[in-house]
Scaffold this active site. Sequence first.
Site, mmCIF file in Angstrom:
data_model
loop_
_atom_site.group_PDB
_atom_site.id
_atom_site.type_symbol
_atom_site.label_atom_id
_atom_site.label_comp_id
_atom_site.label_asym_id
_atom_site.label_seq_id
_atom_site.Cartn_x
_atom_site.Cartn_y
_atom_site.Cartn_z
ATOM 1 N N HIS A 258 41.656 40.532 57.639
ATOM 2 C CA HIS A 258 41.897 40.532 59.087
ATOM 3 C C HIS A 258 40.764 39.770 59.764
ATOM 4 O O HIS A 258 39.720 39.539 59.181
ATOM 5 C CB HIS A 258 41.924 41.974 59.611
ATOM 6 C CG HIS A 258 43.158 42.731 59.227
ATOM 7 N ND1 HIS A 258 43.845 43.524 60.111
ATOM 8 C CD2 HIS A 258 43.833 42.812 58.052
ATOM 9 C CE1 HIS A 258 44.881 44.070 59.505
ATOM 10 N NE2 HIS A 258 44.897 43.663 58.245
ATOM 11 N N GLY A 259 41.011 39.430 61.048
ATOM 12 C CA GLY A 259 39.926 38.815 61.824
ATOM 13 C C GLY A 259 39.639 37.386 61.416
ATOM 14 O O GLY A 259 38.486 36.956 61.387
ATOM 15 N N ALA A 260 40.697 36.628 61.117
ATOM 16 C CA ALA A 260 40.468 35.251 60.644
ATOM 17 C C ALA A 260 40.054 34.316 61.777
ATOM 18 O O ALA A 260 39.486 33.252 61.522
ATOM 19 C CB ALA A 260 41.711 34.719 59.953
ATOM 20 N N THR B 236 43.287 36.247 67.876
ATOM 21 C CA THR B 236 42.499 35.716 68.999
ATOM 22 C C THR B 236 42.642 34.200 69.187
ATOM 23 O O THR B 236 42.747 33.718 70.323
ATOM 24 C CB THR B 236 41.008 36.074 68.804
ATOM 25 O OG1 THR B 236 40.923 37.494 68.653
ATOM 26 C CG2 THR B 236 40.164 35.656 69.985
ATOM 27 N N ASN C 10 45.293 37.691 58.659
ATOM 28 C CA ASN C 10 45.752 38.009 60.022
ATOM 29 C C ASN C 10 45.033 37.148 61.059
ATOM 30 O O ASN C 10 43.798 37.032 61.016
ATOM 31 C CB ASN C 10 45.449 39.466 60.356
ATOM 32 C CG ASN C 10 46.415 40.437 59.718
ATOM 33 O OD1 ASN C 10 47.096 40.106 58.751
ATOM 34 N ND2 ASN C 10 46.463 41.649 60.247
ATOM 35 N N GLY D 278 38.583 39.689 66.813
ATOM 36 C CA GLY D 278 38.075 39.131 68.069
ATOM 37 C C GLY D 278 37.011 38.089 67.805
ATOM 38 O O GLY D 278 37.197 37.198 66.973
ATOM 39 N N ASP E 264 51.059 46.593 63.535
ATOM 40 C CA ASP E 264 49.671 46.458 63.094
ATOM 41 C C ASP E 264 48.817 47.652 63.538
ATOM 42 O O ASP E 264 48.971 48.157 64.660
ATOM 43 C CB ASP E 264 49.116 45.157 63.708
ATOM 44 C CG ASP E 264 47.981 44.570 62.901
ATOM 45 O OD1 ASP E 264 47.765 45.004 61.765
ATOM 46 O OD2 ASP E 264 47.326 43.640 63.425
ATOM 47 N N HIS E 265 47.908 48.083 62.684
ATOM 48 C CA HIS E 265 46.871 49.077 63.012
ATOM 49 C C HIS E 265 47.365 50.319 63.738
ATOM 50 O O HIS E 265 47.020 50.556 64.915
ATOM 51 C CB HIS E 265 45.764 48.440 63.864
ATOM 52 C CG HIS E 265 44.932 47.484 63.079
ATOM 53 N ND1 HIS E 265 44.000 47.892 62.157
ATOM 54 C CD2 HIS E 265 44.922 46.134 63.047
ATOM 55 C CE1 HIS E 265 43.450 46.821 61.602
ATOM 56 N NE2 HIS E 265 43.995 45.743 62.120
HETATM 57 P P1 13P Z 1 41.590 38.025 65.098
HETATM 58 O O1 13P Z 1 41.958 38.362 66.495
HETATM 59 O O2 13P Z 1 40.119 38.008 64.894
HETATM 60 O O3 13P Z 1 42.237 36.765 64.621
HETATM 61 O O4 13P Z 1 42.138 39.197 64.162
HETATM 62 C C1 13P Z 1 43.518 39.421 64.078
HETATM 63 C C2 13P Z 1 43.828 40.584 63.212
HETATM 64 O O5 13P Z 1 43.172 40.832 62.229
HETATM 65 C C3 13P Z 1 44.995 41.413 63.585
HETATM 66 O O6 13P Z 1 45.110 42.534 62.773
#
Ligand code: 13P
Length: 285
Positions: free
Chosen positions: A207-209, A232, A229, A180, A81-82
């Site tokens: 991302h960031g769900a 957190t 994705n 996060g 990832d990233h």
């Molecule tokens: P979260 O930590 O907000 O769930 O995001 C995860 C993510 O997008 C990993 O690439």
Amino acid sequence: MIASFREILEERRSHGAAAGAFTCYDATTAIGVVHAAEARGEPAILLVSESSFTGRDGRLLLPALHAVADAAMVPVCVQLDHVTELELIRAALATGLVGAVMVDGSRLPLADNVGFVRAARKLAEPCGAHVEAELGHIEGGEDVARAAEAGGLTDPDEAASLARDAAPGCLAVSIGNVHGTYASEPRLDWERLERIRAAVTIPLSLHGASGLSDPDVERAVASGIAKVNVNTEIRARTFEELDRRLPELAPGYRVLELDAAVVEAVAEVVAAKLELLSGRAGGAG
Ligand code: 13P
């Protein structure tokens, strides 16, 4: 069983669903993800964060996650990832253990982002691997949650250019989502997502769900998001479970039970997300 990134995304899309991708810092978490995916008979993606890969034990973690993916009874892909450096992408692909890499050129000007994704594709394709790009910038903490406000949002015209000129296997959009913790109530830009979707045919990822409401996640899938994705929320649940169970399990050093409790806790989070991603919620709200 190991499956390709593209196969997983296509299979999920054919069901009006999205693939779930879950960050795994250890094999225990990966086993939890596989438990949930197997219980539903659905595929999953195991995400490896860049810091895990480049950290001291990346050389051991990647083979462990690949082995878990391989032994799963459902299709599973391991994705790095990233990644912001081509050399790391080359190193990851050279292991033969990753099916996809998230090529994060989101801090670059469009032309450089296109060049970066093209170069990564050139490395990935001979290995049968796929790349995911990012346009606009998804703010927030990857491995350590911190309150974040949305970063630069994805421009639909730029998305069309990047899809045409770099043709990644997937594109991560920035529509108000952050990694996060959300500094304030998330407000996803649905109209922007609609315009991005109209502008490209490649699969889109969110991302960031973690921290998004269930209806938001369902609406994202109904609006054409093909991959979601999560990181957190899994970490938070892991710490909660450790807190809850340690007093009872520390006497006697009952590691087996502690491990099983964490696996189950991870599987619960993942199962709940996979249900939201199943597309069964129907139309957009
Ligand atoms: P979260 O930590 O907000 O769930 O995001 C995860 C993510 O997008 C990993 O690439």
